[in-house]
Write a protein that holds these residues in place. Structure first.
Motif, PDB file in Angstrom:
ATOM      1  N   GLU A  26       0.819  -1.263  -0.085  1.00 49.68           N
ATOM      2  CA  GLU A  26      -0.049   0.033  -0.053  1.00 49.68           C
ATOM      3  C   GLU A  26       0.995   1.304   0.060  1.00 49.68           C
ATOM      4  O   GLU A  26       0.318   2.239  -0.527  1.00 49.68           O
ATOM      5  CB  GLU A  26      -0.968  -0.077   1.154  1.00 49.68           C
ATOM      6  N   ASN A  27       2.293   1.176   0.432  1.00 53.51           N
ATOM      7  CA  ASN A  27       2.768   2.479   0.828  1.00 53.51           C
ATOM      8  C   ASN A  27       3.769   2.485  -0.595  1.00 53.51           C
ATOM      9  O   ASN A  27       4.632   3.844  -0.861  1.00 53.51           O
ATOM     10  CB  ASN A  27       3.644   2.490   1.949  1.00 53.51           C
ATOM     11  N   GLU A  28       3.586   1.801  -1.638  1.00 52.64           N
ATOM     12  CA  GLU A  28       4.526   2.070  -2.979  1.00 52.64           C
ATOM     13  C   GLU A  28       3.801   2.960  -3.698  1.00 52.64           C
ATOM     14  O   GLU A  28       2.565   3.308  -3.575  1.00 52.64           O
ATOM     15  CB  GLU A  28       4.463   0.649  -3.796  1.00 52.64           C
ATOM     16  N   PRO A  29       4.598   3.752  -4.336  1.00 54.00           N
ATOM     17  CA  PRO A  29       4.020   4.713  -5.543  1.00 54.00           C
ATOM     18  C   PRO A  29       3.113   4.149  -6.523  1.00 54.00           C
ATOM     19  O   PRO A  29       3.444   2.915  -6.925  1.00 54.00           O
ATOM     20  CB  PRO A  29       5.254   5.299  -5.932  1.00 54.00           C
ATOM     21  N   VAL A  30       2.228   4.769  -6.797  1.00 54.15           N
ATOM     22  CA  VAL A  30       1.220   4.329  -8.086  1.00 54.15           C
ATOM     23  C   VAL A  30       2.240   4.277  -9.381  1.00 54.15           C
ATOM     24  O   VAL A  30       1.688   3.165  -9.907  1.00 54.15           O
ATOM     25  CB  VAL A  30      -0.028   5.430  -8.014  1.00 54.15           C
ATOM     26  N   LYS A  31       3.265   4.635  -9.442  1.00 55.77           N
ATOM     27  CA  LYS A  31       3.974   4.268 -10.645  1.00 55.77           C
ATOM     28  C   LYS A  31       4.257   2.850 -10.979  1.00 55.77           C
ATOM     29  O   LYS A  31       4.378   2.432 -11.852  1.00 55.77           O
ATOM     30  CB  LYS A  31       5.202   5.370 -10.783  1.00 55.77           C
ATOM     31  N   VAL A  45      -4.570  -4.610  -9.791  1.00 55.13           N
ATOM     32  CA  VAL A  45      -3.615  -4.979  -8.952  1.00 55.13           C
ATOM     33  C   VAL A  45      -4.068  -4.936  -7.652  1.00 55.13           C
ATOM     34  O   VAL A  45      -4.795  -3.880  -7.002  1.00 55.13           O
ATOM     35  CB  VAL A  45      -2.015  -4.091  -9.019  1.00 55.13           C
ATOM     36  N   VAL A  46      -3.846  -6.037  -6.609  1.00 50.37           N
ATOM     37  CA  VAL A  46      -4.427  -6.287  -5.277  1.00 50.37           C
ATOM     38  C   VAL A  46      -3.411  -5.476  -4.260  1.00 50.37           C
ATOM     39  O   VAL A  46      -2.242  -5.746  -4.438  1.00 50.37           O
ATOM     40  CB  VAL A  46      -4.697  -7.644  -4.765  1.00 50.37           C
ATOM     41  N   VAL A  47      -3.698  -4.515  -3.478  1.00 54.21           N
ATOM     42  CA  VAL A  47      -2.967  -3.781  -2.567  1.00 54.21           C
ATOM     43  C   VAL A  47      -2.983  -4.562  -1.450  1.00 54.21           C
ATOM     44  O   VAL A  47      -3.939  -4.713  -0.839  1.00 54.21           O
ATOM     45  CB  VAL A  47      -3.395  -2.178  -2.420  1.00 54.21           C
ATOM     46  N   VAL A  48      -1.763  -4.574  -0.620  1.00 55.85           N
ATOM     47  CA  VAL A  48      -1.765  -5.370   0.704  1.00 55.85           C
ATOM     48  C   VAL A  48      -1.234  -4.515   1.704  1.00 55.85           C
ATOM     49  O   VAL A  48      -0.201  -3.489   1.321  1.00 55.85           O
ATOM     50  CB  VAL A  48      -1.047  -6.781   0.266  1.00 55.85           C
ATOM     51  N   VAL A  55      -6.156  -4.958   1.052  1.00 53.18           N
ATOM     52  CA  VAL A  55      -6.783  -3.825   1.827  1.00 53.18           C
ATOM     53  C   VAL A  55      -7.408  -3.259   0.787  1.00 53.18           C
ATOM     54  O   VAL A  55      -7.938  -2.144   0.872  1.00 53.18           O
ATOM     55  CB  VAL A  55      -5.592  -2.945   2.569  1.00 53.18           C
ATOM     56  N   GLY A  56      -7.044  -3.217  -0.498  1.00 52.22           N
ATOM     57  CA  GLY A  56      -7.728  -2.574  -1.654  1.00 52.22           C
ATOM     58  C   GLY A  56      -7.341  -2.858  -3.077  1.00 52.22           C
ATOM     59  O   GLY A  56      -6.565  -4.291  -3.059  1.00 52.22           O
ATOM     60  N   ILE A  57      -7.835  -2.404  -4.097  1.00 49.73           N
ATOM     61  CA  ILE A  57      -7.425  -3.073  -5.237  1.00 49.73           C
ATOM     62  C   ILE A  57      -7.380  -1.711  -6.090  1.00 49.73           C
ATOM     63  O   ILE A  57      -8.013  -0.689  -6.119  1.00 49.73           O
ATOM     64  CB  ILE A  57      -8.680  -3.838  -5.838  1.00 49.73           C
ATOM     65  N   HIS A  85     -11.719   0.506  -1.923  1.00 54.34           N
ATOM     66  CA  HIS A  85     -11.422  -0.404  -0.537  1.00 54.34           C
ATOM     67  C   HIS A  85     -12.946  -0.505  -0.120  1.00 54.34           C
ATOM     68  O   HIS A  85     -13.398   0.418  -0.287  1.00 54.34           O
ATOM     69  CB  HIS A  85     -10.546  -0.072   0.147  1.00 54.34           C
ATOM     70  N   PRO A  86     -13.361  -1.251   0.581  1.00 55.21           N
ATOM     71  CA  PRO A  86     -12.820  -2.483   1.140  1.00 55.21           C
ATOM     72  C   PRO A  86     -12.858  -3.524  -0.211  1.00 55.21           C
ATOM     73  O   PRO A  86     -13.430  -3.333  -1.061  1.00 55.21           O
ATOM     74  CB  PRO A  86     -13.440  -2.902   2.292  1.00 55.21           C
TER      75      PRO A  86
END
Length: 193
Positions: A26-31, A45-48, A55-57, A85-86
């Motif tokens: 989740e803390n990675e940049p969108v790029k 991409v699923v966000v963890v 935790v999101g998509i 999310h969720p």
């Protein structure tokens, strides 16, 4: 314990889900997310979180509407800031009918497939739409044959004769086998259904 939904659908989520699921913190940049989508030729991409829990998509549409359209920098914006999310989940053992119901109910076109707390796949409306024509064709044929049989009408099918192996536009059932008219006549069962 089976529910009515599990018994109804002949095709389960497990049968059409896509694996493996691509995830990103989740803390990675969108790029980085956009690069992953491009590298894997995927639409989401699923966000963890730090523990690897979903935790999101993020979809290509999210990036376009929440980053590009607002002229934001994909290097500065974090995944957690634009993810949807969720995450709506489903069991791999449930039917496609239940998947379609959940997508409509929650207004999403992707479901994360979870089993025993772990991500095992993802299913989108595309997978459901891709299999729908084959399901409709199979159901239509079952209904047609059932209706004809229930009226004691002769049912003709097209395919390969189970005795001689030749193609026939008219197969009839004789003693539980589908045979061509010639084999049916040789068996003396020309009028069998």
């Amino acid at each position: 314990m089976k529910t009515g939904t599990e018994e109804k659908s002949p095709v389960k989520v497990r049968d059409v889900m896509k694996t493996p699921v691509v995830t990103i913190p989740e803390n990675e940049p969108v790029k980085k997310t956009a690069k992953l989508m491009l590298e894997h030729n995927i639409g989401s991409v699923v966000v963890v979180d730090l523990l690897g829990k979903p935790v999101g998509i993020i979809t290509g549409k999210d990036i376009a509407s929440r980053i590009v359209a607002k002229s934001l920098s994909p290097l500065k914006v974090k995944n957690k800031d634009i993810m949807s999310h969720p995450v709506v989940t489903i069991s791999p053992e449930l039917g496609l009918d239940e998947a379609a119901v959940r997508m409509k109910k929650f207004g999403v076109d992707r479901l994360l497939v979870m089993e025993r707390g772990k991500i095992v796949g993802i299913i989108s409306s595309v997978e459901i739409l891709n299999i729908t024509p084959a399901l409709l064709e199979a159901v239509t044929e079952i209904v047609r044959v059932s209706a004809a049989t229930s009226r004691n009408e002769k049912v003709f099918l097209t395919g390969y004769c189970e005795l001689c192996g030749q193609w026939s536009d008219v197969l009839v059932e004789v003693n539980g086998k589908f045979v061509c008219e010639e084999c049916s006549a040789e068996l003396g069962e020309g009028e069998s259904t």
